[in-house]
Write a protein that holds these residues in place. Structure first.
Motif, short mmCIF file in Angstrom:
data_model
loop_
_atom_site.label_atom_id
_atom_site.label_comp_id
_atom_site.label_asym_id
_atom_site.label_seq_id
_atom_site.Cartn_x
_atom_site.Cartn_y
_atom_site.Cartn_z
N LEU A 331 0.84 -1.22 0.00
CA LEU A 331 0.00 0.00 0.00
C LEU A 331 0.86 1.25 0.00
O LEU A 331 0.55 2.24 -0.68
CB LEU A 331 -0.92 -0.02 1.22
CG LEU A 331 -2.34 -0.54 1.02
CD1 LEU A 331 -3.18 0.41 0.19
CD2 LEU A 331 -2.35 -1.93 0.39
N ARG A 332 1.97 1.23 0.72
CA ARG A 332 2.86 2.38 0.74
C ARG A 332 3.39 2.66 -0.67
O ARG A 332 3.46 3.82 -1.11
CB ARG A 332 4.01 2.16 1.71
CG ARG A 332 4.99 3.33 1.74
CD ARG A 332 6.12 3.13 2.75
NE ARG A 332 5.65 3.34 4.12
CZ ARG A 332 5.44 2.38 5.00
NH1 ARG A 332 5.65 1.10 4.64
NH2 ARG A 332 5.01 2.65 6.22
N THR A 333 3.76 1.61 -1.38
CA THR A 333 4.26 1.76 -2.74
C THR A 333 3.20 2.37 -3.64
O THR A 333 3.49 3.24 -4.47
CB THR A 333 4.71 0.39 -3.30
OG1 THR A 333 5.76 -0.14 -2.49
CG2 THR A 333 5.19 0.53 -4.73
N ILE A 334 1.96 1.94 -3.49
CA ILE A 334 0.86 2.47 -4.29
C ILE A 334 0.67 3.96 -4.02
O ILE A 334 0.59 4.78 -4.95
CB ILE A 334 -0.45 1.71 -3.99
CG1 ILE A 334 -0.36 0.27 -4.51
CG2 ILE A 334 -1.65 2.42 -4.62
CD1 ILE A 334 -1.51 -0.61 -4.08
N LEU A 340 -0.98 9.70 -3.97
CA LEU A 340 -2.35 9.79 -3.47
C LEU A 340 -2.47 10.74 -2.30
O LEU A 340 -3.23 11.69 -2.32
CB LEU A 340 -2.85 8.39 -3.07
CG LEU A 340 -3.01 7.39 -4.22
CD1 LEU A 340 -3.53 6.06 -3.69
CD2 LEU A 340 -3.94 7.94 -5.29
N SER A 341 -1.74 10.48 -1.23
CA SER A 341 -1.76 11.33 -0.04
C SER A 341 -0.71 10.78 0.92
O SER A 341 0.01 9.83 0.59
CB SER A 341 -3.15 11.33 0.61
OG SER A 341 -3.57 10.02 0.91
N ASP A 342 -0.65 11.34 2.11
CA ASP A 342 0.32 10.88 3.10
C ASP A 342 -0.08 9.50 3.62
O ASP A 342 -1.14 9.34 4.22
CB ASP A 342 0.38 11.88 4.26
CG ASP A 342 1.32 11.40 5.36
OD1 ASP A 342 2.29 10.70 5.04
OD2 ASP A 342 1.06 11.73 6.53
N PHE A 343 0.76 8.51 3.40
CA PHE A 343 0.42 7.14 3.78
C PHE A 343 0.61 6.90 5.27
O PHE A 343 -0.11 6.09 5.87
CB PHE A 343 1.26 6.14 2.99
CG PHE A 343 0.98 4.71 3.35
CD1 PHE A 343 -0.20 4.11 2.95
CD2 PHE A 343 1.88 3.97 4.10
CE1 PHE A 343 -0.49 2.79 3.29
CE2 PHE A 343 1.61 2.65 4.45
CZ PHE A 343 0.42 2.06 4.03
N GLU A 344 1.54 7.57 5.88
CA GLU A 344 1.87 7.27 7.27
C GLU A 344 0.67 7.47 8.21
O GLU A 344 0.55 6.81 9.23
CB GLU A 344 3.05 8.13 7.74
CG GLU A 344 4.35 7.85 7.00
CD GLU A 344 4.71 6.36 7.02
OE1 GLU A 344 4.52 5.71 8.07
OE2 GLU A 344 5.18 5.86 5.98
N THR A 345 -0.22 8.38 7.85
CA THR A 345 -1.37 8.65 8.72
C THR A 345 -2.35 7.47 8.77
O THR A 345 -3.17 7.41 9.68
CB THR A 345 -2.12 9.90 8.25
OG1 THR A 345 -2.57 9.70 6.90
CG2 THR A 345 -1.23 11.12 8.32
N VAL A 346 -2.26 6.57 7.80
CA VAL A 346 -3.19 5.45 7.77
C VAL A 346 -2.49 4.10 7.90
O VAL A 346 -3.13 3.07 8.01
CB VAL A 346 -4.01 5.49 6.46
CG1 VAL A 346 -3.15 5.06 5.27
CG2 VAL A 346 -5.26 4.63 6.55
N SER A 347 -1.18 4.08 7.92
CA SER A 347 -0.43 2.82 7.90
C SER A 347 -0.73 1.96 9.13
O SER A 347 -0.87 0.73 9.02
CB SER A 347 1.07 3.09 7.81
OG SER A 347 1.52 3.84 8.93
N GLU A 348 -0.85 2.58 10.31
CA GLU A 348 -1.12 1.80 11.52
C GLU A 348 -2.50 1.15 11.47
O GLU A 348 -2.68 0.02 11.92
CB GLU A 348 -0.99 2.69 12.75
CG GLU A 348 0.44 3.12 13.05
CD GLU A 348 0.53 3.89 14.36
OE1 GLU A 348 -0.49 3.97 15.07
OE2 GLU A 348 1.63 4.39 14.66
N ASP A 349 -3.48 1.87 10.93
CA ASP A 349 -4.83 1.31 10.84
C ASP A 349 -4.86 0.13 9.88
O ASP A 349 -5.51 -0.89 10.15
CB ASP A 349 -5.79 2.40 10.38
CG ASP A 349 -7.24 1.93 10.41
OD1 ASP A 349 -7.60 1.21 11.36
OD2 ASP A 349 -8.00 2.26 9.48
N ILE A 350 -4.16 0.25 8.77
CA ILE A 350 -4.10 -0.85 7.80
C ILE A 350 -3.39 -2.05 8.42
O ILE A 350 -3.81 -3.20 8.26
CB ILE A 350 -3.41 -0.39 6.51
CG1 ILE A 350 -4.31 0.61 5.77
CG2 ILE A 350 -3.09 -1.59 5.61
CD1 ILE A 350 -3.70 1.17 4.51
N GLN A 351 -2.31 -1.79 9.13
CA GLN A 351 -1.59 -2.88 9.80
C GLN A 351 -2.48 -3.57 10.82
O GLN A 351 -2.52 -4.81 10.90
CB GLN A 351 -0.35 -2.33 10.49
CG GLN A 351 0.52 -3.39 11.15
CD GLN A 351 1.19 -4.31 10.16
OE1 GLN A 351 1.80 -3.84 9.20
NE2 GLN A 351 1.07 -5.61 10.35
#
Length: 390
Positions: A331-334, A340-351
């Motif tokens: 997802l980070r690569t995408i 798209l937008s800042d991935f770090e803000t959602v990475s923990e939720d996806i994990q």
């Protein structure tokens, strides 16, 4: 997809599961609505006529039920158009859409589920695709009081089901009366139905404009409901990327691939599971393997021909195998590639979702006999080579 789980049907060319036991379909209650229950009378009539009214006796109760429901859908559509007239006139897309494309069973659903974990995005829901003509009026009721109508799992795999789960907009387009390859599900003995709508290349300019305008109209209604940019997933869009890129100039595309040795048997299983409970006629599965082979070839001929029209920062290829192995990294690569937008803000939720809610999911395992693998290597040779699966 009936009231009890049963072994998946097999044929002389059907794949066997890896542990040599027959794969099973998850149960689907008899009272659960079918796709066609979201249609209005004109779309329903066209569907029946396209199948020459060849309805199996065991499916007559379904036909009666759908026929009655189409009248209710008409009334609800009229009410929605009156009550939401101003909002519909002022509707707009809240940013360019992101299209997830790839062959059936390549991981599009899992990727869709992961991407909408980001609350900055939204997606057409199962109910919105089921009742595309009146969901603005009725979705609150079904979400609150009618969740029991759907099973806990999809019939063809172990993904969760529910009115609010993200869904393919192709079902909405079909229920709105557009020609669609998914009309084959109603009359599976016909096998290859509306194949020209897999790529939109052999239809008239008027038919193409009607299709695109209906898609835009549906997405605008979804935007009225969600007020966020949309992530849209339909395998049928794979061969349409050129037309979609022109209709939505800033759209982004995520293309996912999977080892054809798994893709083929899993897709056959998908169509069997849908034929089992959605079809208006019983199916003998004749020609199913050829149908799967033909669909991929046609979709990807168009995809590869039109891909060069899309800017490099508007499209990315990923592999199902990589998504399963490292969901967060993929997802980070995408996000980074498509900006798209800042991935770090959602990475923990996806994990967290991957580790908790998705931990029970198990991929159905299949294996091919040597003749089947040889056939795939021949018919899908370009897919094998282009995406590194040979």
């Amino acid at each position: 997809m009936d009231s009890t789980s049963k072994p998946e049907g097999t044929s002389t060319s059907s794949a066997k599961s890896a542990d040599s036991k027959p794969a099973t379909l998850n149960s689907y209650p008899f009272y659960s609505p079918r796709f066609w229950h979201g249609m209005r009378p004109t779309a329903w009539w066209r569907l029946l006529r396209s199948g020459n009214f060849e309805i199996s006796p065991s499916r007559i109760p379904m036909v009666i039920s759908v026929s009655l429901t189409t009248l209710i859908n008409t009334l609800l559509t009229w009410l929605q158009n009156v009550l939401f007239a101003r909002r519909l006139r002022e509707a707009e897309l809240h940013g360019p859409p992101v299209f997830i494309v790839g062959h059936w069973r390549s991981g599009t659903t899992l990727l869709h589920e992961l991407m909408v974990r980001d609350e900055r995005f939204s997606s057409p829901s199962t109910f919105q695709c089921f009742a595309p003509s009146h969901f603005l009026l009725t979705q609150w009721f079904f979400r609150k009081f009618a969740g029991w109508l759907l099973p806990g799992k999809r019939p063809m795999d172990n993904m969760d089901a529910g009115w609010d789960r993200p869904q393919e907009d192709e079902f909405a387009l079909m229920n709105l009366g557009l020609p669609s390859p998914y009309r084959r599900i109603a009359f599976p003995r016909q096998n290859q139905v509306d194949m020209e709508y897999l790529d939109l290349n052999e239809i008239s300019a008027t038919e193409r404009e009607t299709w695109l305008s209906t898609l835009k109209s549906f997405l605008l209604r979804v935007s009225v409901s969600t007020n966020r940019p949309l992530v849209i997933k339909s395998p049928t869009h794979t061969g349409r990327v050129g037309h979609l890129a022109k209709a939505f100039p800033q759209a982004k595309f995520v293309h996912i691939t999977r080892d054809p040795r798994s893709l083929f048997p899993s897709t056959c299983r998908l169509w069997r599971s849908l034929d089992d409970v959605q079809a208006l006629q019983t199916s003998d599965e004749a020609g199913l393997d050829e149908y799967v082979l033909t669909c991929l070839a046609r979709m990807y001929d168009s995809f590869h021909a039109d891909r060069s029209q899309i800017d490099d920062h508007h499209i990315i290829d990923i592999r199902y195998e990589d998504l399963i192995a490292d969901p967060v990294g993929t997802l980070r690569t995408i996000y980074e590639s498509l900006r798209l937008s800042d991935f770090e803000t959602v990475s923990e939720d996806i994990q967290a979702w991957t580790e908790k809610e998705h931990r029970e999911y198990r991929t159905n395992r299949h294996q091919l006999d040597p003749e089947q693998e040889k056939l795939l290597l021949d018919r899908w040779s370009d897919y094998f080579d282009r995406y590194g699966y040979r």
